[in-house]
Design an enzyme around this catalytic site. Structure first.
Site, PDB file in Angstrom:
ATOM      1  CB  SER B  17      -0.940  -0.106   1.163  1.00 21.71           C
ATOM      2  OG  SER B  17      -0.176  -0.024   2.612  1.00 21.71           O
ATOM      3  CB  CYS B  18       2.957   2.967   1.720  1.00 20.82           C
ATOM      4  SG  CYS B  18       3.749   4.431   1.916  1.00 20.82           S
ATOM      5  N   PRO B  19       4.951   2.477  -0.756  1.00 21.59           N
ATOM      6  CG  PRO B  19       6.910   3.284  -1.482  1.00 21.59           C
ATOM      7  CD  PRO B  19       6.224   2.270  -0.879  1.00 21.59           C
TER       8      PRO B  19
END
Lengths: 391, 81
Positions: B17-19
């Protein structure tokens, strides 16, 4: 007989893990290529604010007295034989191996970037490069500043956006903002890849008059013509380039060779943190290929997971990120998410700026583990919530 | 990211989800050449509009985007490198 734990790398992850292991149960060795432990987040203050904080401490003072610290560089890791070879000719054996070798900048991947960054500096390589960039920013008198990451992998994902916003703040203070074009280029579809935080930073960039070039994946730089060209075919002229270089894992020969990817990142199970195909080796921090942010907080949390696993407890890494994003003018926000919880929208404010400042002040203590109870409470209170799955 | 045969790369971005999955795609795109096929697995629903914007900007082809419940599987063909 005590079990032998060999930690390759004396950065944040390696140091935190070494200090978290039970000294009665384990013989802990840290193999560190450098004994100068650096607070890398501080490069931002040096390069973009002209500050001169003390960013380096002796690794020997950071690890506990139970840790055997070996100043040498790993050159080969044979996971089949359970041996690590060093540049100094040593062969170290282990019961448990933890690879915490980090990553370094590699401007050579982009034609022209080595020359450009040797001249203008950058804020991800080291203190000398950060000082060089500050010298150019401090004397900048108008024109185009082009800032962005030249590869999708970036140490501290908020740092590109922070860079352009802090430069905006600096130029306003210097009275040169009106005659400066600020251009932010990114390989992503939007300024910040995670949408929750992009919803926060995109309006700030617009309000500060920063031009954003999305899908700008740097192909090459022409130092003579002062241009950056993207794979997508766009061209950007600069007067001052602030280009975040690509990153690579440590230059170590592995056996078997397929445990590292094309960028020399160690292929790691995203929950157990075990190296692909190995029962005795783990990888933590920037050295791994985990699908999460390359940042100190990841190294910290992953070190704790490995410490618990080695102690015989059940522990898995949940992909937690917790990266501060300084938007300038004394305000900051936090990028918080996990494998299950997408990064949430979080507005910047003064309190978060103060928290970021405090975390910087407590950085060295966090390596020693002296404020672990505070971190435990903090991570629990700020734990991101996974959305309910739609049926 | 792994090579699954001649010119075909599997990019497993599930849980990222991140990045985010677009990071993995950007990396695979950098390393690709004309004619390659990239198969991207993701769980982030935001990947669909991102892929469409990416294909439009880079003038590459989306062969298919298939929501399989536990994951989204996108097949992309590199025609512009």
């Amino acid at each position: 007989m005590a079990e032998q734990v060999l930690i390759v790398g004396g950065g944040d992850g390696g140091t935190i893990l070494a200090n978290s292991l039970d000294r009665r149960r384990f013989d802990v060795t840290v193999l560190a290529a450098s004994l100068a432990h650096t607070f890398q987040r501080g490069f931002l203050d040096v390069a973009l604010r002209g500050r001169r904080p003390r960013l380096v401490r002796d690794e020997g003072r950071l690890v506990g007295s139970h840790v055997r610290l070996v100043h040498d560089r790993a050159t080969a890791i044979d996971l089949n034989a359970g041996v690590v070879a060093t540049a100094g000719g040593a062969r170290l054996e282990y019961d448990h191996l933890v690879i915490a070798t980090g990553m370094t900048t590699d401007p050579s991947q982009i034609p022209g970037l080595t020359e450009v960054n040797a001249r203008f500096g950058d804020y991800h390589t080291d203190i000398a490069q950060a000082k060089k960039l500050w010298a150019h920013l401090d004397t900048f008198n108008g024109g185009t500043i082009a800032l962005g990451q030249s590869s999708p992998i970036c140490k501290c994902p908020p740092s590109p956006v922070e860079g352009i916003l802090l430069i905006d703040e600096l130029l306003r203070a210097h009275g040169t903002r009106e005659r400066t074009r600020l251009v932010f280029f990114t390989p992503y579809p939007r300024p910040y890849p995670a949408e929750g935080i992009n919803d926060v930073v995109a309006p700030i960039l617009e309000q500060r008059g920063v031009e954003v070039l999305p899908f700008f994946d740097v192909d090459k730089i022409d130092p003579e013509a002062s241009t950056i060209t993207s794979i997508e075919g766009d061209e950007l002229h600069y007067d001052l380039p602030v280009v975040i270089p690509p990153f690579v894992g440590a230059d170590i020969a592995y056996e078997p060779g397929d445990v590292v990817d094309e960028g020399r990142f160690v292929i790691t199970d995203k929950e157990s943190l075990r190296v692909k195909g190995s029962d005795t080796a783990f990888a933590i921090g920037d050295a791994s290929n985990l699908p999460t942010s390359k940042a100190g907080v990841g190294a910290h949390l992953q070190a704790k997971v490995v410490a618990k696993t080695l102690a015989g407890k059940r522990a898995t890494f949940d992909g937690r990120t917790n990266c501060s994003l300084d938007v300038g003018h004394g305000r900051a926000t936090y990028v918080i998410g996990s494998y299950q919880a997408p990064v949430a929208r979080a507005a910047p404010n003064r309190l978060k700026y103060v928290m970021e400042w405090l975390l910087g002040r407590f950085f060295w203590m966090s390596l020693k583990g002296t404020i672990d109870p505070v971190f435990d409470i903090y991570f629990k209170v700020t734990e991101p919530k996974a959305p309910k799955r739609q049926q | 990211m792994q090579q699954t045969g001649s010119g075909r790369t599997l990019v497993d971005s599930r849980g990222s989800s991140c990045p985010g999955p677009i990071t993995d795609l950007a990396l695979a795109y950098r390393r690709s050449k004309r004619g390659d096929v990239i198969e991207l697995w993701a769980t982030d629903p935001g990947v669909k509009p991102d892929l469409q914007a990416w294909a439009s900007k880079t003038r590459n082809e989306i062969v298919s985007i298939d929501d399989q419940g536990d994951k989204i599987v996108a097949v992309l063909k590199i025609v512009n490198r």
